[in-house]
Scaffold this motif. Sequence first.
Motif, mmCIF file in Angstrom:
data_model
loop_
_atom_site.group_PDB
_atom_site.id
_atom_site.type_symbol
_atom_site.label_atom_id
_atom_site.label_comp_id
_atom_site.label_asym_id
_atom_site.label_seq_id
_atom_site.Cartn_x
_atom_site.Cartn_y
_atom_site.Cartn_z
ATOM 1 N N PRO A 45 45.287 49.661 -90.950
ATOM 2 C CA PRO A 45 46.404 48.405 -90.620
ATOM 3 C C PRO A 45 47.291 48.201 -91.530
ATOM 4 O O PRO A 45 46.935 47.928 -92.640
ATOM 5 N N ARG A 71 56.705 52.984 -86.107
ATOM 6 C CA ARG A 71 56.117 52.300 -85.004
ATOM 7 C C ARG A 71 55.109 53.009 -84.323
ATOM 8 O O ARG A 71 54.138 52.700 -83.924
ATOM 9 N N GLU A 89 51.937 53.484 -85.694
ATOM 10 C CA GLU A 89 51.181 52.238 -85.640
ATOM 11 C C GLU A 89 50.463 52.120 -84.273
ATOM 12 O O GLU A 89 49.245 51.864 -84.308
ATOM 13 N N ILE A 90 51.224 52.477 -83.352
ATOM 14 C CA ILE A 90 50.957 52.508 -81.868
ATOM 15 C C ILE A 90 49.362 53.568 -82.205
ATOM 16 O O ILE A 90 48.490 53.346 -81.533
ATOM 17 N N LYS A 93 46.384 52.553 -83.607
ATOM 18 C CA LYS A 93 45.590 51.548 -82.485
ATOM 19 C C LYS A 93 44.865 52.169 -81.477
ATOM 20 O O LYS A 93 43.736 51.791 -81.006
ATOM 21 N N GLU A 146 54.110 49.075 -76.578
ATOM 22 C CA GLU A 146 53.535 48.644 -78.006
ATOM 23 C C GLU A 146 52.589 47.200 -77.514
ATOM 24 O O GLU A 146 51.688 47.037 -78.268
ATOM 25 N N ALA A 147 53.473 46.384 -76.718
ATOM 26 C CA ALA A 147 52.763 45.032 -76.637
ATOM 27 C C ALA A 147 51.520 45.295 -75.937
ATOM 28 O O ALA A 147 50.434 44.311 -76.165
ATOM 29 N N ASP A 166 48.861 46.377 -78.387
ATOM 30 C CA ASP A 166 48.539 45.358 -79.194
ATOM 31 C C ASP A 166 47.785 44.458 -78.546
ATOM 32 O O ASP A 166 46.758 44.094 -79.210
ATOM 33 N N GLN A 167 47.951 44.375 -77.414
ATOM 34 C CA GLN A 167 47.142 43.129 -76.730
ATOM 35 C C GLN A 167 45.761 43.638 -76.763
ATOM 36 O O GLN A 167 44.644 43.097 -76.986
ATOM 37 N N GLU A 218 44.349 45.905 -78.398
ATOM 38 C CA GLU A 218 43.494 46.112 -79.767
ATOM 39 C C GLU A 218 43.097 44.701 -80.180
ATOM 40 O O GLU A 218 41.931 44.541 -80.545
ATOM 41 N N HIS A 219 44.145 43.718 -79.738
ATOM 42 C CA HIS A 219 43.710 42.537 -80.267
ATOM 43 C C HIS A 219 42.270 41.691 -79.556
ATOM 44 O O HIS A 219 41.379 41.435 -80.239
#
Lengths: 349, 869
Positions: free
Chosen positions: A60, B57, B60-61, B64, B98-99, B102-103, B105-106
Amino acid sequence: MFLDVLFNIDNGYLEGLVRGFKSGILKNQDYINLVQCETLEDLKLHLQTTDYGNFLANEPSPLTVSVIDDKIREKYVLEFQHLRNHAVKPLSKFLDYITYSYMIDNIVLLITGHLHQRSVQELLPKCHPLGMFEQMGAITVADTSASLYNAILIDTPLAPYFIDCISEHDLDELNIEIMRNTLYKAYIEDFYNFCKELGGPTGEVMCELLAFEADRRAFMITINSLGVDLPKDERSKLYPRCGKLYPDGLNQLSKAEEYDQVKMIAESYADYRPLFENVGTNPGDKTIEDKFFEQEVKMNLNAFMRQFGFGVFYSFLKLKEQENRNIIWIAECVAQKHRTRIDNYIPIM
Amino acid sequence: MSSLFRGEEMQLCQIYFKSEVAYSCVSQLGEMGIVQFKDLNENVNAFQRKFVNEVRRCEEIERKLRYIEKEAVKEEVELDEADQTCDAPKPKDMITLEAKIDQLEHDLVEVNTNKDALRKNYLELIELKHILVKATQFFEEADNFSIYNRPETHEYETEDEHVTLLMSERNRSPFAIGFLAGIMNRDKVSSFELMLWRFCRGNVFLKTADLTELVEDVTTNTLQAKTVFIIFFQGEQLKNKCKKICDGFKATIYPCPETLKERREMLNGVSMRLDELKTVLDQSLNLRRSILVNAAQSIKTWFAQVHKMKAIYHTLNMFSHDQKSIIAECWAPKSEINRIREILDLETKKIDMNFQTIVHFITSKEAPPTFNRVDKFTSGFQNIVNAYGVPSYREINPTPFYAITFPFLFGVMFGDAGHGLLMLLAAGYLIKKENYLKKAIKGNEIFELFFGGRYIMFLMAVFSIYAGFLYNDFFSKSTNIFGSKWKVTLGKDFPFEDIQQFTLNPDPYANETYKMYSGTPYPFGIDPVWQLATNKITFTNGLKMKFSVIIGIMQMVFGLVIGLKNHLFFRRKISILFEFIPQIIFISLIFVYLCLMIFIKWIKYAGTDDKLTGACAPNILLELINMFFLKDGTVTVVDGEKKYDECKRLYPGQHHIQMVFVIVAVMCVPVMLFTKPLLKLREHNKRIKYGSRFRGHVNPLSVNGHSSDEDDKHDKAERMGHTSNSVIDLEDDADLENEEHFEFGEVFVEQTIHTIEYFLGCVSHTASYLRLWALSLAHAELSEVLWTMLFKMGLNMAPPVGAFVMFFIFSAWGVITIGILCVMEGLSAFLHALRLHWVEFQSKFYKGEGYEFMPFSFEKILNEAELAE
């Protein structure tokens, strides 16, 4: 006798493999590109186009230098372990010998760390994975070198090297440093003899490399102990006696008291004279360590010119280490935005 | 024009986009997959390109997504298939995607940390439970032991509260005996014990018990064999040492109460807490599962979307960027250009009616890529061709010919109808199940190889069956479908017992007693009567050998004709006059004539004429050698006296005609060797003389090394179909100088090599085609040996025993038939067919110096990504 004809029966595959690994070492062009990076992400992007491939893909962001360091090390350690697992005698023994130096480093790291009140669990991840051994965790129990030997090292292959430094003194920094150097001395001499016994191209290549390593240690010990309160005879005991300096050069080195004297001694050896020229500590100048590293890289590359020997395995690991140092150097410079000295890496050409 | 016969015409285009529309245009082009973009920024580092942040980006996605996918797989959640048709999300939608991810994964990370903490607790409690159970056992054993040994000195205080031996000793002695209980990996126990003993100088007592079941490790989450241990020691110092050693060996120490009662209480407490934890843990696992199940529906689709997005940005990175516009260069097939324009217009208008995307044609010296449209049937053959070399641009592509000649030559070598049938079944299965198999075998390289060639295999099998019936071989046995045309008409009185062999009379006009041949040949293939003949092999050898030569020469001449088609297409007049013509004359006069001789021999020595028997028929090979030495084959010199053997003459005037043939053929050699280089030299000199007058356009076709420059110039404008108003001339002086580089020596050496290769090649290639005979002979003999040595053995045995023996023999026969005769021989015949095509056939016309057209296509990118996983 070492028959070249039969070399490939046992070692041909591994030699081919190691040469393949070697061809993945970063080229000069790669470094030129790496140096232009502005963030660690750029660095990662460029490394993706090299042999390192997607080794950072699952990390990450934001990246840190230590993550890169770990991953690079992990990669070549994996490669080395793959080689080791497929090796048979005497190559397996040879590869084991290579790992001993990491063991020595790990032991010293653990003891020093313990002196500074660090816990074992904190120190263990910092140890080099090639020098791991089972009893490592218990090292901190020992408080004198005698108990260290009796309880822990006796089971490891390092035991014979340790005999010279058994004492009942408490371990302190100076003692540890002396211990490390005594261990190294014994190790290099033993490795040297082992390679000599193997003979053939292995012997020729490795003796050359190990002689250089021995002499480098001798120079470094001398230079580093110039201001330190270390008796001269103690110092001379630390010199590995298998290099080109032995016996005259070592004799003189043990008497040296100033840097210029060391330089004088090097003058009389064609191999080492150029290394002491143009050395300085100002920015832009090369340090004596760098000079030695450069020379080492050159010698390791030369080792690949020889066929049918084990030298390539040793050289591969050394080159990979140098590459690791280079990338980390560049990464640190990039991370700290300290670009003036970013070119101080040692290209492997 | 069929694009398989000749690669499609390609056009280098320049596309001007407005920056705003480039993304969606590229996305549409990716869906179509018909343009190949050129990298215009080759000198720019990957991380210095324009859209590097977007690529990052995407990565990164992806990372995730990979994490979520890994978790989902761990949880054994079924992942839904990707919807590959979904468009790449627009840049503004990328943020929502992305959001969302992201959510997700979070959430997942949070649930996981929670779960891990609980789980750690849970596992530790389990370990503690094990320790308590084992420790109780230890102490009970010790108790029993002490009772047994010293029953009278020991006192029990009460019945229900046991005081252990150690407890009692501890009360008495001045040094307290303490103990540590813990758990560790079993593989480390022995060195742990050793180390303990050494450090404590034997003053501690270690008791271990192996756990029978595997226990999940707290840190690694894997099942491991573990051992519970208890160390007894005296004094604090030893305790510290032991603790350190335990630390070093990663053994976990748990508090263990000293009395039995306390232990029991603790055990109860632990069990209760375990139950509680279990419910909590289950809850958090359920939560985690529901998150993953939700995500699983769209993970693959998201992956596809992100891959598409990344590909688009990679492509955009290859373009050159202005302030407002983006310029791309790409190769596209001419036939598709209108469609491309339409799509681009449509996409542009969608975003802003005022924008326009312009497609320009440009010329370049660079050779265009070769684009052959293939389908699942032709792709196998095209792959074989490409493995040798991708066809040069617009060169005739041998694939359509391969589709028949390749399986045919294979069949000639593999000729056995039975084996062919087995192969047909295998190929048929692969074809029938192809949709299912395509997915099932993904990643299995060896099987994919066979699968990719399933249609080749199918045709090969069909031709093997065909050739097998021609040879009349069915698992090495003959079939008598139409009834043999031969019969033995001699009566019963004929003393058959006394003679070893008997020759059938081939004369259909003989009298009734001796008329053994009906006069009409067997309708298809070899008469089954040959199966009984002792000279069967000699007969089939002669037949197959001649057929091999005929087939080979036919194929080579055909190759030359294709070469002619190529020369005509590229308008290489010189090559036609001074290369093709001498070549075709040479091969006709010697090798086609050889075939003619074979036919004459077959017709003339049919066995019906007493004077023209097989015994005196001329040997074709000797005939060819005599022809080269200009010798008359009918003349033999005995004692200085010439003797004529009329029987050996194939036709009147043979000797003279042959002499003329050889002389003309040999004269072709210098024609081919010298003319072309000399003409080129003349032309070159002329060009130097007139300077730049000859500087014409640079021709993309000039990659064909042998095309003469003059030829090339003419055809350029028409062939490429460049309309003058859209042509942008990109030539510069450097290119021209390159073109004018001419070295007579080089050209001459090349031509010499070419010439020698051809003329010697004709001889050696003809001989090479004999492998058709050799392989089919080997195959037939092998299967016959298998039959007689193995199968016949069983058939010869008496019924009750024979039946059992047959059972085993059949299996052996079956295994060898499939393993060796079908698979191994099949591979070898395939290899030889390959060689005959690559070397003997293609050397007559094929250059193969092109490179493949690699269009930017999402379909391909997604497939590759799937394979990489």
